[in-house]
Design a protein around this motif. Structure first.
Motif, PDB file in Angstrom:
ATOM      1  N   LEU A  47       0.836  -1.207   0.000  1.00  0.00           N
ATOM      2  CA  LEU A  47       0.000   0.000   0.000  1.00  0.00           C
ATOM      3  C   LEU A  47       0.868   1.254   0.000  1.00  0.00           C
ATOM      4  O   LEU A  47       0.618   2.187  -0.753  1.00  0.00           O
ATOM      5  CB  LEU A  47      -0.869   0.028   1.261  1.00  0.00           C
ATOM      6  CG  LEU A  47      -2.261  -0.584   1.224  1.00  0.00           C
ATOM      7  CD1 LEU A  47      -2.900  -0.424   2.583  1.00  0.00           C
ATOM      8  CD2 LEU A  47      -3.123   0.035   0.140  1.00  0.00           C
ATOM      9  N   LEU A  48       1.820   1.279   0.907  1.00  0.00           N
ATOM     10  CA  LEU A  48       2.700   2.444   1.038  1.00  0.00           C
ATOM     11  C   LEU A  48       3.891   2.076   1.907  1.00  0.00           C
ATOM     12  O   LEU A  48       3.883   1.029   2.564  1.00  0.00           O
ATOM     13  CB  LEU A  48       1.956   3.649   1.645  1.00  0.00           C
ATOM     14  CG  LEU A  48       1.109   3.413   2.897  1.00  0.00           C
ATOM     15  CD1 LEU A  48       1.955   3.346   4.158  1.00  0.00           C
ATOM     16  CD2 LEU A  48       0.053   4.517   3.052  1.00  0.00           C
ATOM     17  N   LYS A  49       4.896   2.958   1.889  1.00  0.00           N
ATOM     18  CA  LYS A  49       6.077   2.718   2.706  1.00  0.00           C
ATOM     19  C   LYS A  49       6.687   4.038   3.147  1.00  0.00           C
ATOM     20  O   LYS A  49       6.580   5.058   2.443  1.00  0.00           O
ATOM     21  CB  LYS A  49       7.112   1.890   1.959  1.00  0.00           C
ATOM     22  CG  LYS A  49       7.600   2.496   0.661  1.00  0.00           C
ATOM     23  CD  LYS A  49       8.507   1.502  -0.079  1.00  0.00           C
ATOM     24  CE  LYS A  49       8.921   2.055  -1.437  1.00  0.00           C
ATOM     25  NZ  LYS A  49       9.693   1.050  -2.223  1.00  0.00           N
ATOM     26  N   TYR A  50       7.312   4.008   4.302  1.00  0.00           N
ATOM     27  CA  TYR A  50       8.056   5.153   4.804  1.00  0.00           C
ATOM     28  C   TYR A  50       9.524   4.759   4.888  1.00  0.00           C
ATOM     29  O   TYR A  50       9.884   3.801   5.575  1.00  0.00           O
ATOM     30  CB  TYR A  50       7.569   5.593   6.183  1.00  0.00           C
ATOM     31  CG  TYR A  50       8.472   6.643   6.783  1.00  0.00           C
ATOM     32  CD1 TYR A  50       9.460   6.301   7.714  1.00  0.00           C
ATOM     33  CD2 TYR A  50       8.400   7.975   6.362  1.00  0.00           C
ATOM     34  CE1 TYR A  50      10.315   7.249   8.227  1.00  0.00           C
ATOM     35  CE2 TYR A  50       9.261   8.926   6.874  1.00  0.00           C
ATOM     36  CZ  TYR A  50      10.216   8.562   7.803  1.00  0.00           C
ATOM     37  OH  TYR A  50      11.082   9.503   8.295  1.00  0.00           O
ATOM     38  N   LEU A  51      10.359   5.545   4.201  1.00  0.00           N
ATOM     39  CA  LEU A  51      11.804   5.305   4.245  1.00  0.00           C
ATOM     40  C   LEU A  51      12.510   6.462   4.937  1.00  0.00           C
ATOM     41  O   LEU A  51      13.349   6.274   5.806  1.00  0.00           O
ATOM     42  CB  LEU A  51      12.356   5.112   2.834  1.00  0.00           C
ATOM     43  CG  LEU A  51      11.704   3.986   2.015  1.00  0.00           C
ATOM     44  CD1 LEU A  51      12.334   3.910   0.640  1.00  0.00           C
ATOM     45  CD2 LEU A  51      11.824   2.645   2.728  1.00  0.00           C
ATOM     46  N   SER A  52      12.160   7.687   4.519  1.00  0.00           N
ATOM     47  CA  SER A  52      12.754   8.876   5.127  1.00  0.00           C
ATOM     48  C   SER A  52      11.972  10.080   4.621  1.00  0.00           C
ATOM     49  O   SER A  52      11.045   9.943   3.822  1.00  0.00           O
ATOM     50  CB  SER A  52      14.225   9.007   4.757  1.00  0.00           C
ATOM     51  OG  SER A  52      14.364   9.191   3.361  1.00  0.00           O
ATOM     52  N   GLY A  53      12.326  11.262   5.118  1.00  0.00           N
ATOM     53  CA  GLY A  53      11.690  12.467   4.621  1.00  0.00           C
ATOM     54  C   GLY A  53      10.377  12.761   5.321  1.00  0.00           C
ATOM     55  O   GLY A  53      10.235  12.537   6.528  1.00  0.00           O
ATOM     56  N   SER A  54       9.407  13.236   4.562  1.00  0.00           N
ATOM     57  CA  SER A  54       8.117  13.619   5.133  1.00  0.00           C
ATOM     58  C   SER A  54       7.503  12.448   5.891  1.00  0.00           C
ATOM     59  O   SER A  54       7.466  11.321   5.401  1.00  0.00           O
ATOM     60  CB  SER A  54       7.166  14.074   4.025  1.00  0.00           C
ATOM     61  OG  SER A  54       5.866  14.268   4.542  1.00  0.00           O
TER      62      SER A  54
END
Lengths: 118, 118
Positions: A47-54
């Motif tokens: 669905l989605l992923k968070y790696l870095s940034g916002s």
């Protein structure tokens, strides 16, 4: 070792209502975070992923999630759900910059079944 | 065109038997994985292969033996099946991003093989 806890095993909701699926993680090092969806009798789809940034990440099908480092959470949200969103949702973590025998290793939560009622 | 396919979809067998589950991906990926989802829906990685070489080998009984004849296939052979082996087994694949330790790649999952040991 890292771990993931999905706080709700089942979430029933009416169509067009907002929904939040909760995910908390535990890790002594930096992690990357993911949400997968599993429709009945199908495999998992990212669905989605968070790696870095916002810290607010947007995914497919109108879903978004917010990374909160202080609360070690990565809750999934959708402002208005559809019947077709009925599925099981899995939160997962992966060690940042993992190598060797940890390469690519995802650790999953136990899943949250989202049921959207008309 | 199925990206990651598994056969069989369902497998019912007697305790003590030997069985194999096959996985094929037509995405041109170099890395393939096997996950086990138990009755409580916990998803845990079992093995991963990169370019036919074993990378991840979690604490899995040696009755489980993965075999990768080529980059597009990762089969799972299980000897002397036990009741506790009943689960859904998912195959996945990804294109490796070695610099990120696998974090930047997306894993694509197959539909799962539902194994029931009687």
């Amino acid at each position: 070792a890292q771990s993931v806890t999905q706080l709700d095993s089942q979430v029933p909701v009416f169509e067009e209502a907002p929904v939040e699926l909760r995910c908390n993680y535990s890790s002594s090092v930096s992690v990357y975070l993911f949400w997968y969806v599993q429709y009945p009798n199908q495999g998992l789809q990212l669905l989605l992923k968070y790696l870095s940034g916002s810290t607010l990440v947007k995914g497919i099908n109108g879903f978004e999630a917010e990374f909160n480092k202080s609360q070690t959470s990565f809750h999934l949200r959708k402002p208005s759900v559809h019947i077709s969103d009925t599925a099981e949702y899995f939160c997962a973590v992966r060690l940042a910059n993992a190598g060797g025998t940890s390469y690519g290793k995802l650790t999953f939560g136990q899943g949250t079944i989202l049921t959207v009622h008309p | 065109d199925t990206a990651v396919s598994q056969t069989p979809k369902y497998l019912v067998t007697q305790m003590g038997n030997d069985k194999s589950i096959k996985c094929e991906q037509n995405l041109g990926h170099d890395t393939m994985y096997w996950y086990k989802q138990d009755s409580k829906k916990f998803l845990k990685i079992m093995f991963s292969y990169n370019n036919k070489e074993l990378i991840i080998n979690e604490t899995v009984p040696n009755r489980f033996s993965p075999k990768s004849p080529d980059k597009a296939h990762l089969n799972l052979h299980i000897n002397s099946l036990e009741l506790g082996d009943s689960a859904v087994y998912f195959c996945a694949s990804s294109h490796p991003n070695l610099a990120s330790g696998g974090a930047l790649e997306t894993q694509y999952f197959g539909p799962g093989t539902r194994l029931l040991v009687l």
